[in-house]
Design a protein around this motif. Structure first.
Motif, PDB file in Angstrom:
ATOM      1  N   ALA A  61       0.824  -1.209   0.000  1.00 51.92           N
ATOM      2  CA  ALA A  61       0.000   0.000   0.000  1.00 51.92           C
ATOM      3  C   ALA A  61       0.856   1.257   0.000  1.00 51.92           C
ATOM      4  CB  ALA A  61      -0.924  -0.018   1.223  1.00 51.92           C
ATOM      5  N   ILE A  62       1.945   1.238   0.743  1.00 52.86           N
ATOM      6  CA  ILE A  62       2.848   2.398   0.764  1.00 52.86           C
ATOM      7  C   ILE A  62       3.425   2.639  -0.623  1.00 52.86           C
ATOM      8  CG2 ILE A  62       5.069   3.233   1.631  1.00 52.86           C
ATOM      9  CD1 ILE A  62       4.422   1.879   4.277  1.00 52.86           C
ATOM     10  N   ARG A  63       3.795   1.583  -1.296  1.00 51.00           N
ATOM     11  CA  ARG A  63       4.344   1.755  -2.648  1.00 51.00           C
ATOM     12  C   ARG A  63       3.281   2.265  -3.612  1.00 51.00           C
ATOM     13  NH1 ARG A  63       8.360  -2.261  -6.034  1.00 51.00           N
ATOM     14  NH2 ARG A  63       8.600  -0.841  -7.813  1.00 51.00           N
ATOM     15  N   ALA A  64       2.049   1.809  -3.442  1.00 50.29           N
ATOM     16  CA  ALA A  64       0.972   2.286  -4.305  1.00 50.29           C
ATOM     17  C   ALA A  64       0.720   3.778  -4.105  1.00 50.29           C
ATOM     18  CB  ALA A  64      -0.303   1.492  -4.024  1.00 50.29           C
ATOM     19  N   GLN A  65       0.915   4.277  -2.887  1.00 50.72           N
ATOM     20  CA  GLN A  65       0.654   5.686  -2.604  1.00 50.72           C
ATOM     21  C   GLN A  65       1.826   6.579  -2.984  1.00 50.72           C
ATOM     22  OE1 GLN A  65      -2.208   7.118  -1.493  1.00 50.72           O
ATOM     23  NE2 GLN A  65      -3.186   5.095  -1.629  1.00 50.72           N
ATOM     24  N   THR A  66       3.034   6.119  -2.739  1.00 48.66           N
ATOM     25  CA  THR A  66       4.212   6.963  -2.945  1.00 48.66           C
ATOM     26  C   THR A  66       4.942   6.673  -4.249  1.00 48.66           C
ATOM     27  OG1 THR A  66       5.688   5.425  -1.776  1.00 48.66           O
ATOM     28  CG2 THR A  66       4.526   7.077  -0.451  1.00 48.66           C
ATOM     29  N   GLY A  67       4.745   5.485  -4.792  1.00 47.54           N
ATOM     30  CA  GLY A  67       5.468   5.110  -6.002  1.00 47.54           C
ATOM     31  C   GLY A  67       6.868   4.603  -5.738  1.00 47.54           C
ATOM     32  N   GLU A  68       7.291   4.566  -4.484  1.00 42.99           N
ATOM     33  CA  GLU A  68       8.619   4.090  -4.109  1.00 42.99           C
ATOM     34  C   GLU A  68       8.493   2.921  -3.140  1.00 42.99           C
ATOM     35  OE1 GLU A  68      11.454   5.158  -5.306  1.00 42.99           O
ATOM     36  OE2 GLU A  68      10.592   6.789  -6.505  1.00 42.99           O
ATOM     37  N   ALA A  69       9.400   1.961  -3.296  1.00 42.24           N
ATOM     38  CA  ALA A  69       9.398   0.796  -2.413  1.00 42.24           C
ATOM     39  C   ALA A  69      10.004   1.171  -1.065  1.00 42.24           C
ATOM     40  CB  ALA A  69      10.178  -0.351  -3.046  1.00 42.24           C
ATOM     41  N   ALA A  70       9.244   0.975  -0.003  1.00 45.52           N
ATOM     42  CA  ALA A  70       9.754   1.271   1.327  1.00 45.52           C
ATOM     43  C   ALA A  70      10.767   0.237   1.788  1.00 45.52           C
ATOM     44  CB  ALA A  70       8.597   1.333   2.325  1.00 45.52           C
ATOM     45  N   LEU A  71      10.718  -0.945   1.204  1.00 44.95           N
ATOM     46  CA  LEU A  71      11.604  -2.038   1.598  1.00 44.95           C
ATOM     47  C   LEU A  71      11.852  -2.924   0.393  1.00 44.95           C
ATOM     48  CD1 LEU A  71      12.855  -2.984   4.379  1.00 44.95           C
ATOM     49  CD2 LEU A  71      11.085  -4.745   4.374  1.00 44.95           C
ATOM     50  N   PRO A  86       3.761 -13.910   0.871  1.00 44.93           N
ATOM     51  CA  PRO A  86       3.640 -12.440   0.964  1.00 44.93           C
ATOM     52  C   PRO A  86       4.591 -11.710   0.023  1.00 44.93           C
ATOM     53  CG  PRO A  86       3.714 -13.416   3.143  1.00 44.93           C
ATOM     54  CD  PRO A  86       4.073 -14.501   2.181  1.00 44.93           C
ATOM     55  N   LEU A  87       5.782 -12.264  -0.175  1.00 42.96           N
ATOM     56  CA  LEU A  87       6.728 -11.629  -1.090  1.00 42.96           C
ATOM     57  C   LEU A  87       6.187 -11.653  -2.514  1.00 42.96           C
ATOM     58  CD1 LEU A  87       9.571 -10.390  -0.619  1.00 42.96           C
ATOM     59  CD2 LEU A  87      10.521 -12.509  -1.531  1.00 42.96           C
ATOM     60  N   THR A  88       5.528 -12.740  -2.882  1.00 42.85           N
ATOM     61  CA  THR A  88       4.920 -12.828  -4.205  1.00 42.85           C
ATOM     62  C   THR A  88       3.786 -11.827  -4.357  1.00 42.85           C
ATOM     63  OG1 THR A  88       5.489 -15.189  -4.292  1.00 42.85           O
ATOM     64  CG2 THR A  88       3.843 -14.402  -5.853  1.00 42.85           C
ATOM     65  N   VAL A  89       3.036 -11.623  -3.285  1.00 41.17           N
ATOM     66  CA  VAL A  89       1.972 -10.612  -3.311  1.00 41.17           C
ATOM     67  C   VAL A  89       2.562  -9.224  -3.518  1.00 41.17           C
ATOM     68  CG1 VAL A  89       0.183  -9.500  -1.918  1.00 41.17           C
ATOM     69  CG2 VAL A  89       0.410 -11.999  -1.899  1.00 41.17           C
ATOM     70  N   MET A  90       3.680  -8.938  -2.865  1.00 37.48           N
ATOM     71  CA  MET A  90       4.348  -7.654  -3.054  1.00 37.48           C
ATOM     72  C   MET A  90       4.804  -7.485  -4.500  1.00 37.48           C
ATOM     73  SD  MET A  90       6.625  -7.489   0.453  1.00 37.48           S
ATOM     74  CE  MET A  90       7.614  -6.121  -0.185  1.00 37.48           C
ATOM     75  N   PHE A  91       5.347  -8.547  -5.082  1.00 36.60           N
ATOM     76  CA  PHE A  91       5.789  -8.468  -6.475  1.00 36.60           C
ATOM     77  C   PHE A  91       4.611  -8.264  -7.414  1.00 36.60           C
ATOM     78  CE2 PHE A  91       6.217 -10.956 -10.416  1.00 36.60           C
ATOM     79  CZ  PHE A  91       7.129 -10.148 -11.087  1.00 36.60           C
ATOM     80  N   ALA A  92       3.510  -8.988  -7.183  1.00 33.62           N
ATOM     81  CA  ALA A  92       2.339  -8.833  -8.050  1.00 33.62           C
ATOM     82  C   ALA A  92       1.795  -7.418  -7.980  1.00 33.62           C
ATOM     83  CB  ALA A  92       1.267  -9.847  -7.644  1.00 33.62           C
ATOM     84  N   GLY A  93       1.768  -6.851  -6.763  1.00 34.34           N
ATOM     85  CA  GLY A  93       1.312  -5.471  -6.648  1.00 34.34           C
ATOM     86  C   GLY A  93       2.223  -4.499  -7.371  1.00 34.34           C
ATOM     87  N   ALA A  94       3.537  -4.712  -7.255  1.00 27.62           N
ATOM     88  CA  ALA A  94       4.486  -3.827  -7.932  1.00 27.62           C
ATOM     89  C   ALA A  94       4.397  -3.963  -9.436  1.00 27.62           C
ATOM     90  CB  ALA A  94       5.902  -4.134  -7.448  1.00 27.62           C
ATOM     91  N   ALA A  95       4.147  -5.184  -9.923  1.00 25.02           N
ATOM     92  CA  ALA A  95       4.082  -5.407 -11.376  1.00 25.02           C
ATOM     93  C   ALA A  95       2.929  -4.637 -12.002  1.00 25.02           C
ATOM     94  CB  ALA A  95       3.949  -6.905 -11.659  1.00 25.02           C
ATOM     95  N   PHE A  96       1.847  -4.438 -11.259  1.00 27.19           N
ATOM     96  CA  PHE A  96       0.716  -3.679 -11.787  1.00 27.19           C
ATOM     97  C   PHE A  96       0.911  -2.175 -11.646  1.00 27.19           C
ATOM     98  CE2 PHE A  96      -1.453  -7.763 -11.175  1.00 27.19           C
ATOM     99  CZ  PHE A  96      -2.114  -7.870 -12.401  1.00 27.19           C
TER     100      PHE A  96
END
Length: 294
Positions: free
Chosen positions: A75-85, A151-161
């Motif tokens: 969610a943080i990446r979706a709002q800011t556009g930058e990966a927090a981690l 969870p890591l795969t979920v993070m990647f899927a979110g970033a890919a979109f």
């Protein structure tokens, strides 16, 4: 008083009751299917599936915490556009939760069977002692990998979109796949040590405490070595603890920050981790050969 001279008619006549028992005439699947069934049962046990609510509380609590952290980071990446981690930093940040997870699950897989005395029943089947030990290790490793990998795969899927263009997706994939390798390193090293300790203790509560102690009691040694006025001592100090050993492998092989805290000793960290895994697996096999021989 009954004597040998008593007539046979004075003795009660025996009666045979047919209660429906039948011989098994189906296919005997053999050792391979037995190993597969034991692995599936052990993996389900790791998450408390098919058991009481009490057995599900602690593993699923940790699963929920890890999943919530992954959702917040997404969610943080979706709002800011930058990966927090970064992907590779994700398992390293959650090392304490991995310790607690293995400390909860390993006694369920190993200590419970030792305490209840069911191992002779397992080994009465065409199941080798080494099969039992390695299947339990594989189940714990798989459960730990799933704890972090999903969870890591979920993070990647979110970033890919979120990213623009197929090139950016490939860049994300290039960061994601090494992170999965780092997750596998965590799962293997932590699981070997946790299951070995659990196989030595019959009581689950004691085994859980011993597992946590095996990981954390070596941390002061690392702290002492890190404050010495010698760079080599600081760089090699991580070898003294399983947690910092795995972290050192991450600094050397998986993270792209450019800062290598282990200096030129990265390959040594990899060799020590490999030696720890091999030695732990061999000791685990030896432990179950001894248990079965009793």
């Amino acid at each position: 008083m009954t004597t040998l001279d008593a007539p046979q008619t004075d003795r009660p006549a025996g009666v045979i009751h047919d209660i429906g028992y039948q011989r098994y005439d189906g296919a005997r699947l053999g050792r391979r299917h037995l190993v597969g069934a034991l692995y599936l049962h052990s993996l389900r046990t790791a998450f408390g599936l098919g058991r009481t609510i009490k057995a599900k509380i602690f593993p699923w609590l940790i699963v929920g915490v890890v999943g919530m952290i992954a959702a917040v980071l997404t969610a943080i990446r979706a709002q800011t556009g930058e990966a927090a981690l970064g992907y590779a930093e994700f398992p390293e940040m959650l090392s304490v939760l991995i310790i607690f997870f293995t400390a909860i699950v390993a006694p369920e897989l190993a200590s419970r069977d030792l305490h209840s005395g069911v191992l002779p029943l397992y080994f009465a089947r065409p199941l080798h002692r080494s099969d039992y030990a390695l299947v339990k290790l594989a189940a714990l490793t798989s459960a730990t990998f799933l704890l972090l990998g999903v969870p890591l795969t979920v993070m990647f899927a979110g970033a890919a979109f979120m990213v623009d263009g197929i090139g950016a997706v490939w860049d994300e994939l290039g960061d994601f796949l090494p992170a999965l390798g780092y997750v596998a390193v965590h799962a293997i090293v932590y699981s070997v040590l946790a299951l070995l300790v659990a196989s030595l203790v019959r009581r689950r509560a004691v085994a859980a405490g011993a597992i946590v102690g095996a990981f954390l009691l070596t941390s002061p040694v690392v702290v002492v070595l890190s404050v010495l006025p010698y760079e080599a001592a600081s760089q090699l100090g991580g070898l003294a603890s399983p947690v910092t050993l795995v972290s050192g492998i991450g600094d050397w092989a998986f993270e792209r920050s450019g800062e290598v805290g282990v200096g030129p000793y990265g390959p040594l960290y990899g060799l020590v981790a490999l030696g720890l895994v091999v030695a732990g697996a061999l000791l685990l096999l030896a432990r179950y050969r001894k248990v079965a021989a009793k």
